[in-house]
Write an enzyme that holds these catalytic residues in place. Structure first.
Site, short mmCIF file in Angstrom:
data_model
loop_
_atom_site.label_atom_id
_atom_site.label_comp_id
_atom_site.label_asym_id
_atom_site.label_seq_id
_atom_site.Cartn_x
_atom_site.Cartn_y
_atom_site.Cartn_z
N HIS A 1 60.85 54.13 93.23
CA HIS A 1 61.52 55.33 93.73
C HIS A 1 60.83 56.62 93.30
O HIS A 1 60.84 57.61 94.04
CB HIS A 1 62.97 55.36 93.25
N LEU B 1 67.62 45.75 91.30
CA LEU B 1 66.58 46.01 92.30
C LEU B 1 65.46 46.87 91.74
O LEU B 1 64.58 47.32 92.47
CB LEU B 1 67.21 46.67 93.54
N PHE B 2 65.48 47.11 90.43
CA PHE B 2 64.34 47.65 89.68
C PHE B 2 63.91 49.04 90.12
O PHE B 2 62.72 49.38 90.02
CB PHE B 2 63.15 46.69 89.75
N CYS B 3 64.81 49.87 90.61
CA CYS B 3 64.46 51.21 91.09
C CYS B 3 63.33 51.16 92.12
O CYS B 3 62.50 52.08 92.22
CB CYS B 3 64.08 52.14 89.94
N ALA B 4 63.30 50.07 92.85
CA ALA B 4 62.36 49.89 93.96
C ALA B 4 63.11 49.12 95.05
O ALA B 4 62.71 48.03 95.44
CB ALA B 4 61.11 49.15 93.51
#
Length: 414
Positions: free
Chosen positions: A123, A362-365
Site C-alpha cells: 500500500h 492481507l499484509f497491507c498489500a
C-alpha cells in the site's frame, strides 16, 4: 646473589565482543515476523546507549552536547548514504519509515508526472501517488515485468503528453531492478525502488543498479521504529515545497509569514527536531551490514528458506502463495494458507500454544494478496482456502530449530 623467579603472566583470552548483527529478543519466543518488524540488532542498541548521555538538540545549539549530536546525525546520514551507494549529488533524507518517504516523494513530483506501478505493490507504494497513475497487472515472471513496463512506457511515449515526467515505482525484493531501470531510462523515465523488504536481505546500491530513488524503513532493517530514508536525485526534491513547514527547513523568515526562503538539501524536508537516535541506530546497522559477508548471510538465509518451503510442501493442507514460479529467486519470506482454517485462528494458536509469532491477514498489500489467494485456489483446485493468509519471514536471528518448530506446530494443529 639470590634470584627471584617471577612466574610468567597468564595469557588472558581476548575479550569476546558481541556480534553487532546479533539480534535482541525474549528467550523462548520464536519471532518469524521479520518482514513486519525485524528485532533490534545489537549494533543499534549499542549505538543508542552510547549516545544517550550526550543527548541534545541537533543543528540547534553551540554547546558540546549539541555539537556532538549534530555531528552524529550528519555522520549517520553519510553512513546510510554509503550503504545505499548514494552518488555525490544525491540527497539522503531521514523520514519516519518507507511510507513517509514515498509520501514525501509523491509530494515532490513535478506537476503532470505520471507514475507507473505494478499491482503487486505494498500500500505504501500504491496509495500516495497522484490520480492518473498507471497500475500494471501483476506480471507472471520477472521477464514479464520488464516486457510489461517497456510496453507501458512505449504507449505513454505515443500519448499526447510530450515532455512530462514519468516515474516508475516498484518494490525491491527479487525483482529485476537493474533491467527495469534500463527500460525506464531508455524511455526518459525515472525509477524508484521501495527497498523496505529488500535491504534487510540483499545489498541495495543506487549507483550500481542505476536507479533514481530508494526508500526503506529502519524497523525492517534491525533498527528501532521511527526512522526511514528517502535517497536519490536532488533536483525534484530541491524544487518542491518542503514536505513539512517549520524550523530547520528555512534559510530566512521575514516579519511577514509569507517572507520565507526555504533551504535546499536534505534539511528542506526535515523540518522540526529530527529523530537523532533513530538515525544513529539505523546507521549503526548499515555500518555493521556493510562490514559483514553479505553473501554468507544470503546463503544461510536461502538454506533456511529452502528448509521452510520443503517442510510446508509436505503438509497436505498447507498451500504456499507465490507471485512467480516456484523456482523464482526470493528473499526469506513465505506466505501460505492452511486449507479449511481461518488464518487468524492459526496465528493465534501458534502464538498461544507454541510461542511462535507469524503475520496473518492481507499484509497491507490487499490487491496482491487477494490475487495470490485466487491463484493458489486455481492452481490446487481447492475450494476451502481462507480469504486471508499467513506469512513466515526469516532474518538474522532465525535458526533451523525455529523453522522446525513452526513446521511441527502446523503439522499438529488441533
Amino acid at each position: 646473589m639470590t634470584l627471584t623467579l617471577v612466574p610468567p603472566s597468564p595469557v588472558l583470552p581476548a575479550p569476546v565482543r558481541p556480534d553487532p548483527l546479533g539480534v535482541l529478543g525474549v528467550p523462548g519466543e520464536i519471532n518469524l515476523d521479520h518482514a513486519a518488524s525485524a528485532p533490534c540488532a545489537r549494533a543499534a542498541a549499542d549505538a543508542v546507549a552510547g549516545l544517550l548521555p550526550w543527548y541534545a538538540s541537533v543543528h540547534r545549539g553551540a554547546g558540546a552536547l549539541s555539537r556532538r549530536c549534530t555531528l552524529a546525525y550528519e555522520q549517520a546520514r553519510q553512513t546510510v548514504g554509503d550503504f545505499l551507494g548514494a552518488r555525490p549529488d544525491d540527497h539522503v533524507i531521514f523520514t519516519r519509515n518507507t511510507t513517509d518517504a514515498l509520501n514525501l516523494l509523491a509530494r515532490a513530483l513535478p506537476a503532470g508526472t505520471t507514475v507507473i506501478t505494478f499491482g503487486g505493490e505494498h500500500h505504501a507504494n500504491l496509495l500516495p501517488w497522484p490520480r492518473g497513475s498507471v497500475r500494471l497487472p501483476v506480471p507472471d515472471s520477472p521477464a514479464g515485468a520488464v516486457r510489461s513496463l517497456a510496453a507501458a512506457l512505449g504507449e505513454l511515449a505515443r500519448d499526447a503528453r510530450p515532455g512530462l515526467p514519468v516515474l516508475v515505482a516498484v518494490a525491491g525484493e527479487m525483482w529485476p531492478i537493474a533491467e527495469l531501470a534500463r527500460v525506464a531510462h531508455r524511455h526518459g523515465a525515472r525509477i524508484l525502488v521501495d527497498a523496505a523488504q529488500l535491504a534487510p536481505h540483499a545489498p541495495v546500491d543506487l549507483a550500481a543498479l542505476d536507479v533514481d530513488y530508494v526508500a526503506l524503513s529502519g524497523h525492517k532493517l534491525y533498527a528501532p521504529f521511527g526512522a526511514g530514508v528517502l535517497a536519490g536525485r536532488a533536483d525534484w526534491l530541491d524544487a518542491a515545497p518542503p514536505y513539512l513547514a517549520g524550523g530547520g527547513a528555512t534559510s530566512h523568515v521575514g516579519a511577514a509569514t509569507h517572507e520565507v526562503r526555504w533551504t535546499t538539501g536534505p534539511a528542506r524536508h526535515e523540518a522540526g527536531t529530527p529523530n537523532l537516535l533513530g538515525a544513529v541506530a539505523l546507521a549503526a546497522v548499515c555500518a555493521a551490514l556493510g562490514e559483514a559477508d553479505r553473501q554468507a548471510l544470503h546463503v544461510r538465509e536461502q538454506a533456511l528458506l529452502t528448509r521452510l518451503r520443503r517442510g510446508l510442501a509436505t503438509l497436505p493442507d498447507v498451500v504456499e502463495l507465490r507471485m512467480f514460479g516456484p523456482d523464482a529467486p526470493r528473499v526469506g519470506i513465505v506466505s501460505f494458507v492452511v486449507a479449511g482454517r481461518d488464518s487468524a485462528d492459526v496465528a493465534a494458536h501458534l502464538a498461544s500454544r507454541h510461542r511462535i509469532g507469524v503475520r496473518d491477514g492481507l499484509f497491507c498489500a490487499h490487491p496482491l494478496t487477494r490475487r495470490l489467494l485466487a491463484e493458489a485456489a486455481a492452481r490446487t483446485g481447492r475450494t476451502d482456502l481462507p480469504p486471508t493468509a499467513l506469512r513466515a519471514s526469516l532474518g538474522l536471528g532465525t535458526t533451523e530449530p525455529q523453522v522446525d518448530a513452526l513446521l511441527t506446530a502446523l503439522s499438529h494443529l488441533p
